[in-house]
Every structure is written in C-alpha cells, then in structure tokens.
Design an enzyme around this catalytic site. Structure first.
Site, PDB file in Angstrom:
ATOM      1  N   MET A   1      36.111  39.161  43.349  1.00  0.00           N
ATOM      2  CA  MET A   1      36.797  38.860  42.101  1.00  0.00           C
ATOM      3  C   MET A   1      36.474  39.930  41.054  1.00  0.00           C
ATOM      4  O   MET A   1      35.919  40.964  41.365  1.00  0.00           O
ATOM      5  CB  MET A   1      36.397  37.475  41.596  1.00  0.00           C
ATOM      6  CG  MET A   1      36.638  36.342  42.610  1.00  0.00           C
ATOM      7  SD  MET A   1      38.334  36.260  43.200  1.00  0.00           S
ATOM      8  CE  MET A   1      39.176  35.704  41.736  1.00  0.00           C
ATOM      9  N   CYS A   2      36.798  39.662  39.815  1.00  0.00           N
ATOM     10  CA  CYS A   2      36.606  40.620  38.729  1.00  0.00           C
ATOM     11  C   CYS A   2      35.117  40.898  38.496  1.00  0.00           C
ATOM     12  O   CYS A   2      34.249  40.254  39.070  1.00  0.00           O
ATOM     13  CB  CYS A   2      37.237  40.082  37.452  1.00  0.00           C
ATOM     14  SG  CYS A   2      38.921  39.461  37.664  1.00  0.00           S
ATOM     15  N   ARG A   3      34.833  41.862  37.650  1.00  0.00           N
ATOM     16  CA  ARG A   3      33.471  42.200  37.242  1.00  0.00           C
ATOM     17  C   ARG A   3      33.453  42.281  35.720  1.00  0.00           C
ATOM     18  O   ARG A   3      34.436  42.702  35.098  1.00  0.00           O
ATOM     19  CB  ARG A   3      33.026  43.546  37.810  1.00  0.00           C
ATOM     20  CG  ARG A   3      33.193  43.721  39.326  1.00  0.00           C
ATOM     21  CD  ARG A   3      32.028  43.113  40.100  1.00  0.00           C
ATOM     22  NE  ARG A   3      32.223  41.671  40.293  1.00  0.00           N
ATOM     23  CZ  ARG A   3      31.332  40.880  40.894  1.00  0.00           C
ATOM     24  NH1 ARG A   3      30.175  41.372  41.326  1.00  0.00           N
ATOM     25  NH2 ARG A   3      31.579  39.588  41.038  1.00  0.00           N
TER      26      ARG A   3
END
Length: 244
Positions: A1-3
C-alpha cells in the site's frame, strides 16, 4: 500500500525530508521494502508543511521521482513540521490529484496508508458518521480515505485531541470493515499516527521526531511500532506509543 512520513523538529528543507537517506520516500516510491500487495507507489504524492501557522500543500498525480520541479522547490522550502505521502492507488479509485495525500482542513494534515475492505458496502455508513464536512473539499475526494479524514475532522472539531481523534476513527471504521488503517496526522505542533495492518517506524533524537512507514536509512535508532498502536509526538512531551 501507500507510504507516508511525518516530521517534527528544527527547520529542515523538504528536500532533506523527502529525498535524503538510502531508503528515502522517493526510493520507497519505486523500491519499497515493506509494502503489502504492490511493487510501486507511483500513483501520486503530496507534501504538507506549515508557513506562518498555515498548512500548505503540494500534490501531484504523477510518480514522485518524475517531478524535477518539486525536487528544486523542495530544496528552497524549510519546515519544522511536515507530512508527506506517496500513493499506490487501490483498484477502483482514480489516479487523480484530489486523491493524493495529505488531505487538509485548517491546520490539520492527514494521510491514510491502507484500505477500507469492501468499501462499496460500508461507504454510506461511514459517511453517515462524518456529519457536516462543509468547508473541507478533501472530505469529498473519490477515494476510501476521504470519509476517514472527514470523520477525523469531525472529532477534532468537537475538541478531541489529535491522537485520540485518530484512535476514534480506527475504532469506528474497524467496527464496519476489517481493512488496514495506518493513519498519520499533524496540527503544526504535534504528530499522531496509528498502526493497524501495516508497518510503521519511529525515530527520536537530535531534537527531532520522525514517523515513517519504513526506516529512511540504516540508523539503528529507528524503532518498529507494534501493530494496533497509537503514536503521539510533541517536542515538549516527547514520543509515546500506546496500544489501541
């Protein structure tokens, strides 16, 4: 997923926050080490910081490593508190600047690293919880993070402290959907974050505090945050990690 990452401390350039370190946020955009189910975080990025007490943002729908103009700007801007995020879009949501985070309402900045499972089935229930979100355009962004942000804003407007607001959001959404809810927020003088299903690390020292999905370098002071935890940080109060 995103960071994502948050910073609190002495003035630093945005360039040093986003691009410095062997495992910088830029590197995590094309070579993340700890993400789940994706190889890239190339569907947009954003950085929010504070200028004369106001929250300022720069967002794009392109990969961070392709924006040479922002790289130049980042070297000329200094901040003592900032939130930055890179995006891997969940299938079904657009690759659009309006979905890039951090979201903003007044002096609050917010980022969600994760996913609301079966969002279509719970969206209306989530939006019912948010109440009036007038004056908060990001609360209507076409992405599952938007109602989480709207709910956080509702709690903060009601006087709930920054970290307690994130914890309340996690409690409300996990009662509806077993997703991943790593949230990060700032108000210009403090940071708060949750872990719920994804990685998070903290770094405290040299008069500064950093919170990041992954360590930005090999400094041994990076400490993993246990899953299902709440992180709160202030320069005067220091760093606190408590179970959710």
């Amino acid at each position: 997923m995103c960071r994502h990452l948050g910073y609190l401390g002495p003035d630093r350039t945005l360039h040093s926050l986003v691009y410095d370190g062997e495992y910088s946020l830029e590197t995590q955009a094309y070579a993340p080490r700890m993400t789940q189910g994706n190889l890239l975080n190339a569907d947009g990025f954003g950085v929010g910081w504070y200028q004369d007490g106001a929250a300022v943002r720069f967002r794009r729908a392109q990969p961070l490593w392709t924006d040479q103009s922002f790289r130049e700007i980042a070297g000329a801007v200094r901040a003592s508190c900032a939130v930055a995020a890179i995006r891997s879009a969940t299938v079904g949501f657009p690759v659009d600047e309006s979905c890039a985070q951090p979201f903003r309402a007044g002096t609050w900045l917010f980022s969600h690293n994760g996913k609301v499972e079966d969002y279509g089935a719970v969206e209306s229930k989530l939006r019912d919880l948010t109440g009036d979100v007038s004056g908060v355009p990001d609360a209507r962004a076409p992405v599952d993070s938007a109602p989480l942000f709207a709910l956080a804003v509702r709690y903060w407007r009601e006087g709930t402290p920054l970290g307690d607001g994130l914890a309340a959001v996690v409690a409300a959404v996990t009662a509806l959907s077993p997703g991943r809810y790593n949230l990060l927020a700032s108000d210009g003088t403090s940071l708060a974050a949750t872990t719920w299903g994804d990685s998070l690390f903290v770094h405290e020292g040299d008069g500064e505090i950093r919170v990041s999905s992954e360590p930005l370098d090999g400094d041994p002071r990076w400490t993993p945050v246990p899953d299902r935890s709440l992180v709160t940080a202030g320069l005067a109060s220091g760093l606190t990690i408590a179970p959710l």
